[in-house]
Motif scaffolding. Structure first.
Motif, PDB file in Angstrom:
ATOM      1  N   ILE A 132      -9.062 129.475  29.692  1.00 27.46           N
ATOM      2  CA  ILE A 132      -7.767 130.039  29.297  1.00 27.46           C
ATOM      3  C   ILE A 132      -6.775 129.961  30.454  1.00 27.46           C
ATOM      4  O   ILE A 132      -5.607 129.600  30.263  1.00 27.46           O
ATOM      5  CB  ILE A 132      -7.945 131.493  28.803  1.00 27.46           C
ATOM      6  N   GLN A 133      -7.221 130.264  31.658  1.00 25.58           N
ATOM      7  CA  GLN A 133      -6.338 130.192  32.821  1.00 25.58           C
ATOM      8  C   GLN A 133      -5.877 128.762  33.082  1.00 25.58           C
ATOM      9  O   GLN A 133      -4.718 128.533  33.444  1.00 25.58           O
ATOM     10  CB  GLN A 133      -7.038 130.752  34.059  1.00 25.58           C
ATOM     11  N   MET A 134      -6.762 127.792  32.905  1.00 23.69           N
ATOM     12  CA  MET A 134      -6.382 126.401  33.144  1.00 23.69           C
ATOM     13  C   MET A 134      -5.388 125.908  32.093  1.00 23.69           C
ATOM     14  O   MET A 134      -4.485 125.130  32.400  1.00 23.69           O
ATOM     15  CB  MET A 134      -7.622 125.499  33.167  1.00 23.69           C
TER      16      MET A 134
ATOM     17  N   PHE B 163      -3.330 121.786  35.100  1.00 23.32           N
ATOM     18  CA  PHE B 163      -3.874 120.984  34.006  1.00 23.32           C
ATOM     19  C   PHE B 163      -3.356 119.551  34.087  1.00 23.32           C
ATOM     20  O   PHE B 163      -4.117 118.593  33.923  1.00 23.32           O
ATOM     21  CB  PHE B 163      -3.512 121.633  32.667  1.00 23.32           C
ATOM     22  N   ALA B 164      -2.057 119.396  34.369  1.00 19.12           N
ATOM     23  CA  ALA B 164      -1.473 118.056  34.492  1.00 19.12           C
ATOM     24  C   ALA B 164      -2.081 117.306  35.669  1.00 19.12           C
ATOM     25  O   ALA B 164      -2.384 116.110  35.568  1.00 19.12           O
ATOM     26  CB  ALA B 164       0.036 118.154  34.634  1.00 19.12           C
ATOM     27  N   LEU B 165      -2.280 117.984  36.791  1.00 19.49           N
ATOM     28  CA  LEU B 165      -2.886 117.335  37.954  1.00 19.49           C
ATOM     29  C   LEU B 165      -4.326 116.914  37.673  1.00 19.49           C
ATOM     30  O   LEU B 165      -4.764 115.852  38.115  1.00 19.49           O
ATOM     31  CB  LEU B 165      -2.845 118.259  39.165  1.00 19.49           C
ATOM     32  N   MET B 166      -5.050 117.729  36.923  1.00 18.88           N
ATOM     33  CA  MET B 166      -6.431 117.362  36.588  1.00 18.88           C
ATOM     34  C   MET B 166      -6.488 116.143  35.690  1.00 18.88           C
ATOM     35  O   MET B 166      -7.457 115.387  35.727  1.00 18.88           O
ATOM     36  CB  MET B 166      -7.142 118.526  35.895  1.00 18.88           C
ATOM     37  N   MET B 167      -5.469 115.924  34.883  1.00 24.69           N
ATOM     38  CA  MET B 167      -5.454 114.786  33.974  1.00 24.69           C
ATOM     39  C   MET B 167      -4.808 113.548  34.597  1.00 24.69           C
ATOM     40  O   MET B 167      -5.273 112.430  34.403  1.00 24.69           O
ATOM     41  CB  MET B 167      -4.711 115.142  32.680  1.00 24.69           C
TER      42      MET B 167
ATOM     43  N   VAL C 274      -4.304 108.005  37.988  1.00 25.20           N
ATOM     44  CA  VAL C 274      -3.578 107.268  39.031  1.00 25.20           C
ATOM     45  C   VAL C 274      -4.563 106.647  40.014  1.00 25.20           C
ATOM     46  O   VAL C 274      -4.434 105.471  40.376  1.00 25.20           O
ATOM     47  CB  VAL C 274      -2.582 108.195  39.753  1.00 25.20           C
ATOM     48  N   ILE C 275      -5.559 107.397  40.424  1.00 24.01           N
ATOM     49  CA  ILE C 275      -6.543 106.879  41.371  1.00 24.01           C
ATOM     50  C   ILE C 275      -7.326 105.713  40.764  1.00 24.01           C
ATOM     51  O   ILE C 275      -7.541 104.684  41.417  1.00 24.01           O
ATOM     52  CB  ILE C 275      -7.487 108.002  41.830  1.00 24.01           C
ATOM     53  N   LEU C 276      -7.741 105.847  39.514  1.00 25.57           N
ATOM     54  CA  LEU C 276      -8.471 104.754  38.865  1.00 25.57           C
ATOM     55  C   LEU C 276      -7.598 103.525  38.673  1.00 25.57           C
ATOM     56  O   LEU C 276      -8.076 102.389  38.819  1.00 25.57           O
ATOM     57  CB  LEU C 276      -9.032 105.218  37.525  1.00 25.57           C
ATOM     58  N   THR C 277      -6.320 103.713  38.370  1.00 27.05           N
ATOM     59  CA  THR C 277      -5.408 102.577  38.222  1.00 27.05           C
ATOM     60  C   THR C 277      -5.227 101.850  39.547  1.00 27.05           C
ATOM     61  O   THR C 277      -5.290 100.613  39.605  1.00 27.05           O
ATOM     62  CB  THR C 277      -4.054 103.056  37.686  1.00 27.05           C
TER      63      THR C 277
END
Length: 57
Positions: A13-15, A22-26, A31-34
């Protein structure tokens, strides 16, 4: 067991409420994989080193 479920539920719920985290986790892994894909997919060139005054054998 119930305490663990309650803890996981509270963290989820907090996330969801914290949009930036949440945006940074997604976005960050994407970006790193790209960048890693572009790094590994490019053709590598073999650098040529020459020493002046030495003839090719």
């Amino acid at each position: 067991m119930m305490r663990t479920i309650a803890l996981v539920k509270r963290i989820c719920i907090q996330m969801v409420r914290d949009k930036w985290s949440f945006a940074l986790m997604m976005v960050t892994p994407l970006v790193i994989l790209t960048l890693l894909h572009y790094l590994l997919a490019t053709d590598t060139t073999v650098p040529r080193f020459r020493i002046r005054g030495v003839e090719d054998a």
